[in-house]
Design a protein around this motif. Structure first.
Motif, PDB file in Angstrom:
ATOM      1  N   LEU A 247      10.059  -5.461   4.051  1.00  0.00           N
ATOM      2  CA  LEU A 247      10.091  -5.420   2.344  1.00  0.00           C
ATOM      3  C   LEU A 247       8.897  -5.525   1.831  1.00  0.00           C
ATOM      4  CD1 LEU A 247      13.397  -6.879   1.249  1.00  0.00           C
ATOM      5  CD2 LEU A 247      12.941  -4.406   1.220  1.00  0.00           C
ATOM      6  N   ALA A 248       8.011  -6.416   2.535  1.00  0.00           N
ATOM      7  CA  ALA A 248       6.677  -6.743   1.724  1.00  0.00           C
ATOM      8  C   ALA A 248       5.941  -5.624   2.179  1.00  0.00           C
ATOM      9  CB  ALA A 248       6.117  -8.031   2.463  1.00  0.00           C
ATOM     10  N   ARG A 249       5.840  -5.165   3.377  1.00  0.00           N
ATOM     11  CA  ARG A 249       5.100  -4.039   3.627  1.00  0.00           C
ATOM     12  C   ARG A 249       5.571  -2.732   3.123  1.00  0.00           C
ATOM     13  NH1 ARG A 249       4.456   0.443   6.804  1.00  0.00           N
ATOM     14  NH2 ARG A 249       2.767   0.487   8.332  1.00  0.00           N
ATOM     15  N   GLY A 250       6.935  -2.398   2.631  1.00  0.00           N
ATOM     16  CA  GLY A 250       7.552  -1.495   2.206  1.00  0.00           C
ATOM     17  C   GLY A 250       6.963  -1.418   0.751  1.00  0.00           C
ATOM     18  N   ARG A 251       6.570  -2.407   0.029  1.00  0.00           N
ATOM     19  CA  ARG A 251       6.287  -2.632  -1.208  1.00  0.00           C
ATOM     20  C   ARG A 251       4.720  -2.150  -1.340  1.00  0.00           C
ATOM     21  NH1 ARG A 251       8.860  -8.403  -1.352  1.00  0.00           N
ATOM     22  NH2 ARG A 251      11.136  -7.750  -2.165  1.00  0.00           N
ATOM     23  N   VAL A 252       3.981  -2.139  -0.402  1.00  0.00           N
ATOM     24  CA  VAL A 252       2.602  -1.449  -0.476  1.00  0.00           C
ATOM     25  C   VAL A 252       2.754  -0.165  -0.416  1.00  0.00           C
ATOM     26  CG1 VAL A 252       0.419  -1.517   0.330  1.00  0.00           C
ATOM     27  CG2 VAL A 252       1.807  -3.677   0.806  1.00  0.00           C
ATOM     28  N   HIS A 253       3.827   0.456   0.491  1.00  0.00           N
ATOM     29  CA  HIS A 253       4.142   1.728   0.374  1.00  0.00           C
ATOM     30  C   HIS A 253       4.584   2.399  -0.812  1.00  0.00           C
ATOM     31  CE1 HIS A 253       5.557   5.620   2.270  1.00  0.00           C
ATOM     32  NE2 HIS A 253       6.316   5.524   1.594  1.00  0.00           N
ATOM     33  N   ILE A 254       5.409   1.792  -1.412  1.00  0.00           N
ATOM     34  CA  ILE A 254       6.042   2.121  -2.718  1.00  0.00           C
ATOM     35  C   ILE A 254       4.981   2.247  -3.848  1.00  0.00           C
ATOM     36  CG2 ILE A 254       7.831   1.822  -4.493  1.00  0.00           C
ATOM     37  CD1 ILE A 254       8.943   2.953  -2.007  1.00  0.00           C
ATOM     38  N   LEU A 301      -6.387   5.252 -11.814  1.00  0.00           N
ATOM     39  CA  LEU A 301      -7.576   4.876 -10.858  1.00  0.00           C
ATOM     40  C   LEU A 301      -7.249   3.339 -10.419  1.00  0.00           C
ATOM     41  CD1 LEU A 301     -10.520   6.424 -12.855  1.00  0.00           C
ATOM     42  CD2 LEU A 301      -9.964   7.063 -10.480  1.00  0.00           C
ATOM     43  N   ALA A 302      -6.853   2.506 -11.384  1.00  0.00           N
ATOM     44  CA  ALA A 302      -6.598   1.032 -11.224  1.00  0.00           C
ATOM     45  C   ALA A 302      -5.696   1.017 -10.126  1.00  0.00           C
ATOM     46  CB  ALA A 302      -6.175   0.542 -12.363  1.00  0.00           C
ATOM     47  N   GLY A 303      -4.331   1.806 -10.278  1.00  0.00           N
ATOM     48  CA  GLY A 303      -3.592   1.543  -9.095  1.00  0.00           C
ATOM     49  C   GLY A 303      -3.906   2.147  -7.941  1.00  0.00           C
ATOM     50  N   ARG A 304      -4.770   3.054  -7.685  1.00  0.00           N
ATOM     51  CA  ARG A 304      -5.188   3.649  -6.510  1.00  0.00           C
ATOM     52  C   ARG A 304      -6.235   2.513  -5.887  1.00  0.00           C
ATOM     53  NH1 ARG A 304      -6.913   8.014  -7.774  1.00  0.00           N
ATOM     54  NH2 ARG A 304      -5.173   9.390  -6.884  1.00  0.00           N
ATOM     55  N   ALA A 305      -7.080   1.905  -6.399  1.00  0.00           N
ATOM     56  CA  ALA A 305      -7.820   1.021  -6.024  1.00  0.00           C
ATOM     57  C   ALA A 305      -7.150  -0.391  -5.664  1.00  0.00           C
ATOM     58  CB  ALA A 305      -8.767   0.438  -7.157  1.00  0.00           C
ATOM     59  N   LEU A 306      -5.982  -0.771  -6.125  1.00  0.00           N
ATOM     60  CA  LEU A 306      -5.258  -1.951  -5.964  1.00  0.00           C
ATOM     61  C   LEU A 306      -4.512  -1.693  -4.715  1.00  0.00           C
ATOM     62  CD1 LEU A 306      -4.027  -4.722  -6.556  1.00  0.00           C
ATOM     63  CD2 LEU A 306      -2.387  -3.452  -8.074  1.00  0.00           C
ATOM     64  N   VAL A 307      -4.307  -0.535  -4.444  1.00  0.00           N
ATOM     65  CA  VAL A 307      -3.245  -0.324  -3.109  1.00  0.00           C
ATOM     66  C   VAL A 307      -3.913  -0.309  -1.997  1.00  0.00           C
ATOM     67  CG1 VAL A 307      -1.948   1.754  -2.140  1.00  0.00           C
ATOM     68  CG2 VAL A 307      -1.254   1.281  -4.462  1.00  0.00           C
ATOM     69  N   ARG A 308      -5.232   0.347  -2.141  1.00  0.00           N
ATOM     70  CA  ARG A 308      -6.260   0.282  -1.108  1.00  0.00           C
ATOM     71  C   ARG A 308      -6.646  -1.078  -0.830  1.00  0.00           C
ATOM     72  NH1 ARG A 308      -9.766   5.782  -2.893  1.00  0.00           N
ATOM     73  NH2 ARG A 308      -8.118   7.360  -2.104  1.00  0.00           N
ATOM     74  N   ASP A 309      -6.982  -1.809  -1.628  1.00  0.00           N
ATOM     75  CA  ASP A 309      -7.270  -3.265  -1.371  1.00  0.00           C
ATOM     76  C   ASP A 309      -5.984  -3.895  -0.735  1.00  0.00           C
ATOM     77  OD1 ASP A 309      -9.207  -5.483  -1.928  1.00  0.00           O
ATOM     78  OD2 ASP A 309      -7.689  -6.239  -2.850  1.00  0.00           O
ATOM     79  N   THR A 310      -4.967  -3.857  -1.185  1.00  0.00           N
ATOM     80  CA  THR A 310      -3.781  -4.484  -0.804  1.00  0.00           C
ATOM     81  C   THR A 310      -3.529  -4.107   0.622  1.00  0.00           C
ATOM     82  OG1 THR A 310      -2.816  -4.629  -3.102  1.00  0.00           O
ATOM     83  CG2 THR A 310      -1.370  -4.743  -1.111  1.00  0.00           C
ATOM     84  N   ALA A 311      -3.527  -2.916   1.132  1.00  0.00           N
ATOM     85  CA  ALA A 311      -3.475  -2.511   2.269  1.00  0.00           C
ATOM     86  C   ALA A 311      -4.627  -3.041   3.441  1.00  0.00           C
ATOM     87  CB  ALA A 311      -3.520  -1.071   2.401  1.00  0.00           C
ATOM     88  N   ALA A 312      -5.689  -3.168   2.831  1.00  0.00           N
ATOM     89  CA  ALA A 312      -6.809  -3.750   3.831  1.00  0.00           C
ATOM     90  C   ALA A 312      -6.552  -5.287   3.948  1.00  0.00           C
ATOM     91  CB  ALA A 312      -7.910  -3.656   2.878  1.00  0.00           C
TER      92      ALA A 312
END
Length: 397
Positions: A247-254, A301-312
């Motif tokens: 679920l935690a991994r899936g949350r990054v995808h969602i 823009l904020a969401g895209r940056a947050l997602v990329r940082d979270t995945a890293a």
């Protein structure tokens, strides 16, 4: 080759092909998907040929082997169109498939993953129940051994609700309580249950507010008998950890999916503001409309940056608890605001069926509910921050 070994050039080609497929093949048929409440067979076949049913499954099992940083880039493209497309193969790659990838035995992986990656098998993640949604500790579905030996069969009884892809599933990843929670663990196990197993019954397809073409249904398990080898990982205590990790991994995808659909809502808004006129003037010339567009753009823009940082941070192991919840919370709430502004910018036109922003407005509402509600994400974030600040406690990874 492991998931981390997909090269930049190869991934760039995968991403470009996916973008072209979404925008030239799927976007023009969104109204067809909505009206018929299904993804056309030819689009499914194209997705299979492209490897989308197994993009996050390791290459040794027939998948493309994308890591999470690559997954989110793909998800932002898939979010640009009807979310029903992604739903077709989302569970194979995400919450269902990752349970097998991360916790299955070699025999279980060999039996199922290659067929999931090809699209031959659609897997469903059967966790949610009446009375047990975002928090699996309240599970009532039971699994008991029919005998005393380790090779004894398991008997499963219980009911699941809102199970994605249940009407077309070939395999259910079923979470069940095998004993009361105790000092040894939460007592939650997870099982591989083929859909044609005696005692498995899938209810009528749910009628939902939005996301037409993405099918969900209730699933009941009545004296369902599965062999000892159906217990994922061969351990009764894997279930809770498998659910939380998946679920935690899936949350990054969602979160990434939400960014994709917000980008689409923004693009539709800009196009409409530039072409629609009021008193002979394009409405995009009006400052209040420009302000709404600015808020949309800033959120995306904020969401895209947050997602990329979270995945890293996930890939490095730095943070697999707080950041995924923060990303899902922010991006799904952001997508809802962007969609609402899109309807406002369109005015009365935005309230009409067959207008993309009307569909988007309904579709995004679910993103704040599944794979953990916004309220659950706040509890995870706040709870872990406090826990990490207590004496003798480090940062929660």
């Amino acid at each position: 080759m492991t998931t981390a070994e997909v090269g930049d050039d190869d991934f760039a080609e995968i991403l470009a092909q996916t973008r072209q497929f979404v925008r030239t093949a799927v976007v023009p048929r969104e109204q067809e998907i909505l009206a018929e409440d299904r993804v056309p067979d030819d689009l499914r076949e194209q997705a299979e040929k492209m490897g989308l049913f197994g993009y996050a499954i390791p290459q040794q099992w027939g998948g493309l082997g994308l890591n999470l940083a690559q997954d989110v880039e793909l998800a932002m493209e898939l979010g640009y169109t009807s979310l029903a497309l992604r739903s077709l193969f989302g569970t194979n790659n995400g919450i269902a498939g990752q349970v097998l990838v991360g916790f299955g035995t070699d025999e279980q992986k060999a039996q199922w993953l290659e067929r999931m990656a090809s699209g031959e098998v659609v897997a469903s993640f059967a966790l949610t129940e009446p009375g047990a949604g975002s928090n699996p500790s309240g599970l009532r579905t039971r699994a008991v051994r029919d005998g005393s030996g380790d090779d004894a069969d398991w008997i499963i009884n219980g009911d699941k609700r809102f199970i994605t892809n249940a009407p077309i599933a070939d395999l259910f990843i079923v979470f069940a309580r095998s004993r009361p929670a105790d000092d040894a663990g939460p007592g939650i196990a997870v099982f591989l249950v083929p859909a044609d197993t005696e005692g498995v019954r899938v209810g009528a397809k749910d009628a939902k507010m939005g996301q037409e073409g993405a099918w969900t249904a209730d699933v009941s398990f009545t004296d369902v008998r599965v062999p000892a080898g159906a217990l994922i990982g061969g351990s009764e205590d894997i279930g809770y950890r498998a659910a939380m990790t998946s679920l935690a991994r899936g949350r990054v995808h969602i979160a990434a999916l939400a960014v994709g659909i917000a980008q689409r809502a923004l693009d539709e808004s800009v196009a409409y503001a530039a072409s629609a006129t009021q008193g002979g003037t394009p409405i995009g010339k009006f400052q209040l409309v420009q302000a709404m567009l600015a808020d949309q753009q800033t959120g995306v823009l904020a969401g895209r940056a947050l997602v990329r940082d979270t995945a890293a941070r996930w890939l490095s192991g730095e943070d697999r608890r707080i950041a995924p919840s923060a990303a899902k919370l922010f991006c799904t709430e952001m997508a809802a605001k962007v969609a609402d502004l899109a309807v406002q910018i369109h005015g009365g036109t935005g309230y009409m069926r067959e207008v993309p922003v009307e569909r988007i407005y309904r579709d995004v509402r679910l993103l704040r509910l599944y794979e953990g509600t916004s309220e659950i994400q706040r509890l995870i974030i706040g709870g872990n921050l406090v826990k990490g600040a207590q004496p003798g406690k480090g940062a929660q990874a």
